[in-house]
Scaffold this motif. Structure first.
Motif, PDB file in Angstrom:
ATOM      1  N   LEU A  24       0.828  -1.200   0.000  1.00 13.77           N
ATOM      2  CA  LEU A  24       0.000   0.000   0.000  1.00 13.77           C
ATOM      3  C   LEU A  24       0.867   1.256   0.000  1.00 13.77           C
ATOM      4  O   LEU A  24       0.614   2.193  -0.757  1.00 13.77           O
ATOM      5  N   GLU A  25       1.916   1.244   0.811  1.00 13.59           N
ATOM      6  CA  GLU A  25       2.829   2.387   0.845  1.00 13.59           C
ATOM      7  C   GLU A  25       3.492   2.597  -0.513  1.00 13.59           C
ATOM      8  O   GLU A  25       3.617   3.729  -0.987  1.00 13.59           O
ATOM      9  N   GLU A  26       3.914   1.513  -1.153  1.00  8.44           N
ATOM     10  CA  GLU A  26       4.538   1.615  -2.471  1.00  8.44           C
ATOM     11  C   GLU A  26       3.555   2.149  -3.498  1.00  8.44           C
ATOM     12  O   GLU A  26       3.904   2.996  -4.333  1.00  8.44           O
ATOM     13  N   LEU A  27       2.304   1.681  -3.453  1.00  8.17           N
ATOM     14  CA  LEU A  27       1.284   2.157  -4.374  1.00  8.17           C
ATOM     15  C   LEU A  27       1.021   3.645  -4.162  1.00  8.17           C
ATOM     16  O   LEU A  27       0.946   4.420  -5.122  1.00  8.17           O
ATOM     17  N   MET A  28       0.910   4.061  -2.908  1.00  3.47           N
ATOM     18  CA  MET A  28       0.668   5.470  -2.608  1.00  3.47           C
ATOM     19  C   MET A  28       1.838   6.329  -3.073  1.00  3.47           C
ATOM     20  O   MET A  28       1.639   7.412  -3.639  1.00  3.47           O
ATOM     21  N   GLU A  29       3.054   5.864  -2.854  1.00  6.05           N
ATOM     22  CA  GLU A  29       4.238   6.598  -3.290  1.00  6.05           C
ATOM     23  C   GLU A  29       4.270   6.711  -4.812  1.00  6.05           C
ATOM     24  O   GLU A  29       4.564   7.774  -5.368  1.00  6.05           O
ATOM     25  N   ALA A  30       3.942   5.639  -5.507  1.00 10.54           N
ATOM     26  CA  ALA A  30       3.925   5.664  -6.968  1.00 10.54           C
ATOM     27  C   ALA A  30       2.875   6.647  -7.481  1.00 10.54           C
ATOM     28  O   ALA A  30       3.115   7.403  -8.422  1.00 10.54           O
ATOM     29  N   ARG A  31       1.719   6.655  -6.845  1.00 12.76           N
ATOM     30  CA  ARG A  31       0.666   7.586  -7.259  1.00 12.76           C
ATOM     31  C   ARG A  31       1.069   9.032  -6.958  1.00 12.76           C
ATOM     32  O   ARG A  31       0.770   9.928  -7.742  1.00 12.76           O
ATOM     33  N   ALA A  32       1.733   9.249  -5.844  1.00 16.44           N
ATOM     34  CA  ALA A  32       2.200  10.597  -5.509  1.00 16.44           C
ATOM     35  C   ALA A  32       3.229  11.064  -6.529  1.00 16.44           C
ATOM     36  O   ALA A  32       3.197  12.217  -6.976  1.00 16.44           O
ATOM     37  N   GLU A  33       4.135  10.188  -6.911  1.00 18.23           N
ATOM     38  CA  GLU A  33       5.143  10.531  -7.918  1.00 18.23           C
ATOM     39  C   GLU A  33       4.480  10.838  -9.258  1.00 18.23           C
ATOM     40  O   GLU A  33       4.859  11.800  -9.944  1.00 18.23           O
ATOM     41  N   ALA A  34       3.491  10.037  -9.640  1.00 18.84           N
ATOM     42  CA  ALA A  34       2.787  10.271 -10.904  1.00 18.84           C
ATOM     43  C   ALA A  34       2.054  11.611 -10.868  1.00 18.84           C
ATOM     44  O   ALA A  34       2.069  12.363 -11.848  1.00 18.84           O
ATOM     45  N   ALA A  35       1.419  11.923  -9.757  1.00 23.18           N
ATOM     46  CA  ALA A  35       0.717  13.204  -9.621  1.00 23.18           C
ATOM     47  C   ALA A  35       1.707  14.355  -9.685  1.00 23.18           C
ATOM     48  O   ALA A  35       1.457  15.375 -10.340  1.00 23.18           O
TER      49      ALA A  35
END
Length: 175
Positions: free
Chosen positions: A12-23
């Protein structure tokens, strides 16, 4: 992510980090994300020191100290009535028109004291306010609409009349 699918906290942390980077990439493109050191090195635009605000005997803001830095987002979060809007109103001297309002302390914009002798029209050109609800000044509709152009030096009555009418028509308020 689909409902009912359990994820390990690290996933979940990795997914959130990836989404934050994409944003972040969508928002700023090639720009690199600033580090904490970069942010701390940003110049201070608004510096509040020891600010106290009183409405008569009521002490509304108590010893407020904050540095608002250049090119950073700052938010004020708190319950209704805690002083968020009161503090924001201090930044462009909107409290000046409130009877029995007294401010002590220091507010500097780019190093210049804004609570002392300062050109309030110029200050309000630099520090704008956007309110949740329309908040007209205690003057006529005409004078509220003409306030901005007058602050920019427009004095010709015919020009002001045209600006006011055009503005009110475009806002569907003329009729």
């Amino acid at each position: 992510m689909t409902a009912g699918v359990a994820m390990e906290p690290t996933e979940l942390e990795e997914l959130m980090e990836a989404r934050a980077e994409a944003a972040h990439e969508r928002e700023v493109g090639d720009a690199t994300r600033p580090t904490a050191q970069d942010l701390a090195a940003s110049p201070t635009r608004i510096d509040v020191e020891g600010l106290d605000l009183f409405y008569g005997d009521h002490h509304a803001l108590k010893d407020v100290n904050i540095k608002i830095r250049d090119k950073q987002i700052t938010s004020f979060i708190g319950p209704s009535g805690c002083g968020k809007s009161t503090l924001l109103r201090c930044f462009n001297r909107m409290n000046d028109g409130i009877k029995d309002c007294r401010i002590e302390g220091k507010i500097a914009l780019d190093g210049q004291d804004i609570l002392g002798d300062c050109d309030i029209c110029r200050l309000r050109q630099r520090v704008g306010m956007v309110f949740q609800r329309p908040n007209p000044f205690p003057m006529s509709i005409y004078d509220n609409v003409a306030y901005g152009p007058r602050g920019m030096g427009v004095r010709d009555r015919a020009v002001l009349d045209e600006l006011v009418e055009d503005s009110l028509r475009r806002a569907a308020l003329w009729d």
